[in-house]
Scaffold this motif. Sequence first.
Motif, PDB file in Angstrom:
ATOM      1  N   TYR A  18      43.073  35.506  16.345  1.00 32.37           N
ATOM      2  CA  TYR A  18      42.122  36.293  17.117  1.00 32.37           C
ATOM      3  C   TYR A  18      41.690  37.495  16.284  1.00 32.37           C
ATOM      4  N   GLY A  19      40.617  38.116  16.699  1.00 34.88           N
ATOM      5  CA  GLY A  19      40.153  39.306  15.999  1.00 34.88           C
ATOM      6  C   GLY A  19      39.061  39.992  16.793  1.00 34.88           C
ATOM      7  N   GLU A  20      38.872  41.268  16.508  1.00 37.89           N
ATOM      8  CA  GLU A  20      37.805  42.021  17.173  1.00 37.89           C
ATOM      9  C   GLU A  20      37.365  43.167  16.264  1.00 37.89           C
ATOM     10  N   ILE A  21      36.168  43.621  16.479  1.00 38.10           N
ATOM     11  CA  ILE A  21      35.645  44.782  15.755  1.00 38.10           C
ATOM     12  C   ILE A  21      34.759  45.580  16.697  1.00 38.10           C
ATOM     13  N   GLU A  59      38.462  39.208   7.867  1.00 40.19           N
ATOM     14  CA  GLU A  59      39.635  40.055   8.064  1.00 40.19           C
ATOM     15  C   GLU A  59      40.799  39.286   8.675  1.00 40.19           C
ATOM     16  N   ALA A  60      40.497  38.424   9.661  1.00 44.32           N
ATOM     17  CA  ALA A  60      41.541  37.660  10.347  1.00 44.32           C
ATOM     18  C   ALA A  60      41.896  36.369   9.618  1.00 44.32           C
ATOM     19  N   ILE A  88      30.321  39.505  12.717  1.00 42.92           N
ATOM     20  CA  ILE A  88      31.088  38.271  12.950  1.00 42.92           C
ATOM     21  C   ILE A  88      31.751  37.806  11.656  1.00 42.92           C
ATOM     22  N   TYR A 126      31.672  45.801  21.364  1.00 47.84           N
ATOM     23  CA  TYR A 126      32.688  45.058  20.619  1.00 47.84           C
ATOM     24  C   TYR A 126      32.250  43.605  20.459  1.00 47.84           C
ATOM     25  N   ILE A 135      34.851  39.915  10.895  1.00 45.97           N
ATOM     26  CA  ILE A 135      36.035  39.546  11.689  1.00 45.97           C
ATOM     27  C   ILE A 135      36.684  38.291  11.118  1.00 45.97           C
ATOM     28  N   LYS A 146      34.470  40.103  20.022  1.00 47.99           N
ATOM     29  CA  LYS A 146      35.826  39.573  20.044  1.00 47.99           C
ATOM     30  C   LYS A 146      35.778  38.061  19.858  1.00 47.99           C
TER      31      LYS A 146
END
Length: 360
Positions: free
Chosen positions: A40-43, A74-75, A68, A22, A71, A24
Motif C-alpha cells: 500500500y502507499g499514499e502521498i 516509493e512503495a 501516482i 491525497y 507512490i 491512496k
Amino acid sequence: MLWTPFKKVPKECLGIDIGTSYIKMVEIRKRGKDKELSNYGEIKVSDIYPDFKASIITAEIEEVANVIGAIIAEAKIKTRTAVFSLPDYSSFFTTFTLPAMTKEEIPEAVKYEAPLHIPLPLTKVTLDWQVVEGFEKQGVPLEILLVAVPNEIVNRYREIASLAKLNLEALEAEVFGLIRSLIKSDLTTALVDIGAESTTCSIVDKKILKSSHSFDTGGKRLTEALAGLLNVEWERAEKLKIENGILGVKSVREGLLPTLNLILKETEQICSEFSETERKEVENLILAGGSALLPGLKEYFAENINLPKFPKEKFGQVNKKVEIADPFSGLISPPVLSKNLGEMGPLYAVSVGIALRGIQ
C-alpha cells in the motif's frame, strides 16, 4: 462497476483512490481462495508540490500521473493493472421502476428510460445500471439503479492511467468500493464516508445500494471551524483535531461539535427518508474516511443519532451499532504490514474495495 475494458480477470490489482488532497493505493493479490494485501502507499500531493492549492480532481493530468508514479516507485509496487475510483460527487445515481420483462429486454428499456432521469444528454455521459429488486421474480416490476458519469471525467481518468503506464481494468464509483470492502452481512447499513471536502451517506440493504447522498461538510470544515474558534493557524488546528477529537481539550470539543452535529443531522435525515420510503430500519452505521478516526466520534454517533424505528410509534432514539470501517478484515497480510492496518482502515476502504473488484 461502470467501465471495464478487459474480460480476463487478473490475479493481482491496484486500487487507486484519487481524493481531493491525497492519493491512496493498495495492491491485492489473489492466492487460491484467499486474497492478500501485498502493498500500500499514499502521498499528500502538497508534499510533492508545495505550492499546490487546488483539489487533485482539478489538477493537471500530468501532475496526477506523476504523483501516482511516485507512490508506485516509493512503495516498490510491481502490479500495473489498476482500478480507479470515481468520486461520488462526479457520479449521478438514481433509481426507477420498469415493468416486468425478460433479461434480454432490460438494456433497451433502460436506454429508453434513462433520459427521463439523467440531467445531461446521453451522448455526454457513460451509463451503467443494475437490477436491485425483482429480477428473480417473474411478473414482478424491476427496480433499476442507474449510474451516469460525464464522459469528460471518464476520459480524464483514462488519460491519467495511460500517462502513469497503468493497464486500466475498470473505473468504479467510490460507494461501490466501500460496499465491497465493508458490507459483510445483509443488515440495512448506513455508510458514512467523511472525506476532506464532503461527506457521503449511502444506504445499503442486503448488500445492494439503495440511496446515496453527498453534502459539503467534511474534515477541512472541521479544521477551519476549530482554527477560527481558537484563532490558530490551520496546521495547528488540524493537529489539535486529530489528537483530541471530542474527548480531549474542552475548547477543541466545542470547536468541533457544531460541524459534527451537521454531519450527524444530515445522516439522520438521509436514513429517515430511506426508512419512511422502504418501511425499514437502518440497523447499522459504518464510519469511513479520515475523520472517522477522531477520538470519541464513534461513541458520539452511537449515543446521539436518532433514527426511525418500526412500528412508527416507536420512533425515537435507538441504540444502533456503530462501527469504524475495517476493509482489511478477510484479507491476509504480511506481518510487516499488519501492525498499521487498524488505524488505516477508514482511510483505505475505497482503495481496498476497488482493488477487490479488479480480481473478482
